[in-house]
Design a protein around this motif. Structure first.
Motif, PDB file in Angstrom:
ATOM      1  N   LYS A 165       0.857  -1.065  -0.005  1.00 14.86           N
ATOM      2  CA  LYS A 165       0.027   0.023  -0.104  1.00 14.86           C
ATOM      3  C   LYS A 165       0.602   1.053   0.064  1.00 14.86           C
ATOM      4  O   LYS A 165       2.052   1.084   0.341  1.00 14.86           O
ATOM      5  CB  LYS A 165      -0.925   0.078   1.327  1.00 14.86           C
ATOM      6  N   GLU A 166       0.344   2.271  -0.279  1.00 12.94           N
ATOM      7  CA  GLU A 166       0.852   3.676  -0.383  1.00 12.94           C
ATOM      8  C   GLU A 166      -0.199   4.654  -0.094  1.00 12.94           C
ATOM      9  O   GLU A 166      -1.187   4.679  -0.535  1.00 12.94           O
ATOM     10  CB  GLU A 166       1.737   3.994  -1.555  1.00 12.94           C
ATOM     11  N   ALA A 167       0.355   5.858   0.441  1.00 14.80           N
ATOM     12  CA  ALA A 167      -0.672   6.697   0.916  1.00 14.80           C
ATOM     13  C   ALA A 167       0.015   7.968   0.326  1.00 14.80           C
ATOM     14  O   ALA A 167       1.283   8.172   0.658  1.00 14.80           O
ATOM     15  CB  ALA A 167      -1.030   6.825   2.042  1.00 14.80           C
ATOM     16  N   ASP A 168      -0.637   9.265  -0.164  1.00 14.09           N
ATOM     17  CA  ASP A 168      -0.216  10.565  -0.685  1.00 14.09           C
ATOM     18  C   ASP A 168      -0.627  11.270   0.363  1.00 14.09           C
ATOM     19  O   ASP A 168      -1.760  11.554   0.558  1.00 14.09           O
ATOM     20  CB  ASP A 168      -0.169  10.676  -2.142  1.00 14.09           C
ATOM     21  N   ILE A 169       0.140  12.314   0.619  1.00 19.32           N
ATOM     22  CA  ILE A 169      -0.223  13.424   1.443  1.00 19.32           C
ATOM     23  C   ILE A 169       0.275  14.597   0.868  1.00 19.32           C
ATOM     24  O   ILE A 169       1.393  14.908   0.521  1.00 19.32           O
ATOM     25  CB  ILE A 169       0.211  13.684   2.926  1.00 19.32           C
ATOM     26  N   VAL A 170      -0.563  15.549   0.071  1.00 15.37           N
ATOM     27  CA  VAL A 170      -0.184  16.921  -0.424  1.00 15.37           C
ATOM     28  C   VAL A 170      -0.313  18.169   0.428  1.00 15.37           C
ATOM     29  O   VAL A 170      -1.656  18.214   0.614  1.00 15.37           O
ATOM     30  CB  VAL A 170      -0.488  17.033  -1.874  1.00 15.37           C
ATOM     31  N   TYR A 171       0.455  18.751   0.781  1.00 15.63           N
ATOM     32  CA  TYR A 171       0.281  20.093   1.407  1.00 15.63           C
ATOM     33  C   TYR A 171       0.837  21.184   0.556  1.00 15.63           C
ATOM     34  O   TYR A 171       1.872  21.239  -0.041  1.00 15.63           O
ATOM     35  CB  TYR A 171       1.373  20.057   2.742  1.00 15.63           C
ATOM     36  N   ARG A 172      -0.210  22.216   0.420  1.00 18.06           N
ATOM     37  CA  ARG A 172       0.396  23.408  -0.363  1.00 18.06           C
ATOM     38  C   ARG A 172       0.440  24.348   0.601  1.00 18.06           C
ATOM     39  O   ARG A 172      -0.280  24.812   1.591  1.00 18.06           O
ATOM     40  CB  ARG A 172      -0.826  23.754  -1.388  1.00 18.06           C
ATOM     41  N   LEU A 173       1.785  25.226   0.788  1.00 15.88           N
ATOM     42  CA  LEU A 173       1.869  26.248   1.341  1.00 15.88           C
ATOM     43  C   LEU A 173       2.490  27.535   0.939  1.00 15.88           C
ATOM     44  O   LEU A 173       3.195  27.299  -0.136  1.00 15.88           O
ATOM     45  CB  LEU A 173       3.075  25.670   2.567  1.00 15.88           C
ATOM     46  N   ARG A 174       2.173  28.341   1.091  1.00 17.23           N
ATOM     47  CA  ARG A 174       2.576  29.908   0.329  1.00 17.23           C
ATOM     48  C   ARG A 174       3.748  30.428   1.135  1.00 17.23           C
ATOM     49  O   ARG A 174       3.568  31.149   2.378  1.00 17.23           O
ATOM     50  CB  ARG A 174       1.371  30.877   0.231  1.00 17.23           C
ATOM     51  N   ILE A 175       4.997  30.628   0.557  1.00 18.75           N
ATOM     52  CA  ILE A 175       5.960  31.107   1.370  1.00 18.75           C
ATOM     53  C   ILE A 175       6.548  32.461   0.516  1.00 18.75           C
ATOM     54  O   ILE A 175       6.949  32.051  -0.677  1.00 18.75           O
ATOM     55  CB  ILE A 175       7.152  30.071   1.548  1.00 18.75           C
ATOM     56  N   ARG A 176       6.481  33.590   1.154  1.00 20.99           N
ATOM     57  CA  ARG A 176       6.945  34.697   0.618  1.00 20.99           C
ATOM     58  C   ARG A 176       6.172  34.897  -0.979  1.00 20.99           C
ATOM     59  O   ARG A 176       6.769  35.128  -1.935  1.00 20.99           O
ATOM     60  CB  ARG A 176       8.384  34.671   0.292  1.00 20.99           C
ATOM     61  N   GLY A 177       4.963  34.552  -1.076  1.00 19.48           N
ATOM     62  CA  GLY A 177       4.275  34.947  -2.242  1.00 19.48           C
ATOM     63  C   GLY A 177       4.341  33.764  -3.180  1.00 19.48           C
ATOM     64  O   GLY A 177       3.842  33.615  -4.371  1.00 19.48           O
ATOM     65  N   THR A 178       4.892  32.599  -2.898  1.00 17.65           N
ATOM     66  CA  THR A 178       5.320  31.637  -3.738  1.00 17.65           C
ATOM     67  C   THR A 178       4.710  30.116  -3.245  1.00 17.65           C
ATOM     68  O   THR A 178       4.872  29.942  -1.943  1.00 17.65           O
ATOM     69  CB  THR A 178       6.766  31.331  -4.097  1.00 17.65           C
TER      70      THR A 178
END
Length: 169
Positions: free
Chosen positions: A4-17
């Motif tokens: 099995k595998e699992a994905d976790i995707v986090y989106r973070l905004r750092i200095r406008g990027t």
């Protein structure tokens, strides 16, 4: 234990990027030695999703950038991780081509520079040939022998004969 595998995707905004943290949880009982390649495929899918969910007008502007992805693999096994740790290690040697694979900007710059250099060299060669042809034509107009013209200019007998024919017509 099943594979099995699992994905976790986090989106973070750092200095406008936007920066995407991609965490792959490996819950496998055996190590997958193709993991660098698989991870690259997953990253491309994340970029594809980001690209497809960006309005076309924004995608086409010069400053458009895909988000950075910070990949991480959490692997659970008593034996520890023994597979390759980077996509680069998954590629065959020699690594002289590494820069071309990972840095297309540098590759394009080098190709443009090489094209300009080759273009200048070709221009010089063409100029020298043109000069020889003009010298041969002038010598033929003055009535010099074809063999003499060949020795002076370095042009082949065939080329000088063709020039002589064009001058006679």
């Amino acid at each position: 234990m099943s594979d099995k595998e699992a994905d976790i995707v986090y989106r973070l905004r750092i200095r406008g990027t936007d920066v995407i943290f991609y965490v792959l949880l490996e819950l496998q009982s055996t190590l997958d030695h193709t993991m660098p390649f698989r991870l690259l495929q997953y990253m491309v899918e994340v970029w594809r999703d980001a690209y497809n969910n960006t309005p076309e007008k924004e995608r086409k502007r010069k400053g458009f950038r895909l988000p950075a992805i910070v990949p991480a693999i959490l692997y659970n096994s008593e034996g520890g991780w023994t597979a390759r740790r980077s996509f680069r290690e998954y590629q065959p040697e020699p690594w002289e081509v590494e820069k071309m694979i990972t840095n297309i900007e540098r590759t394009l710059d080098e190709m443009q520079r090489q094209a300009r250099t080759e273009g200048k060299a070709e221009g010089k060669i063409e100029g020298k040939i043109e000069g020889k042809v003009e010298t041969a034509k002038a010598a033929l107009r003055e009535g010099l022998d074809v063999d003499v013209v060949c020795r002076i200019t370095g042009l082949s007998r065939e080329t000088v004969m063709e020039l002589k024919k064009t001058l006679e017509n």
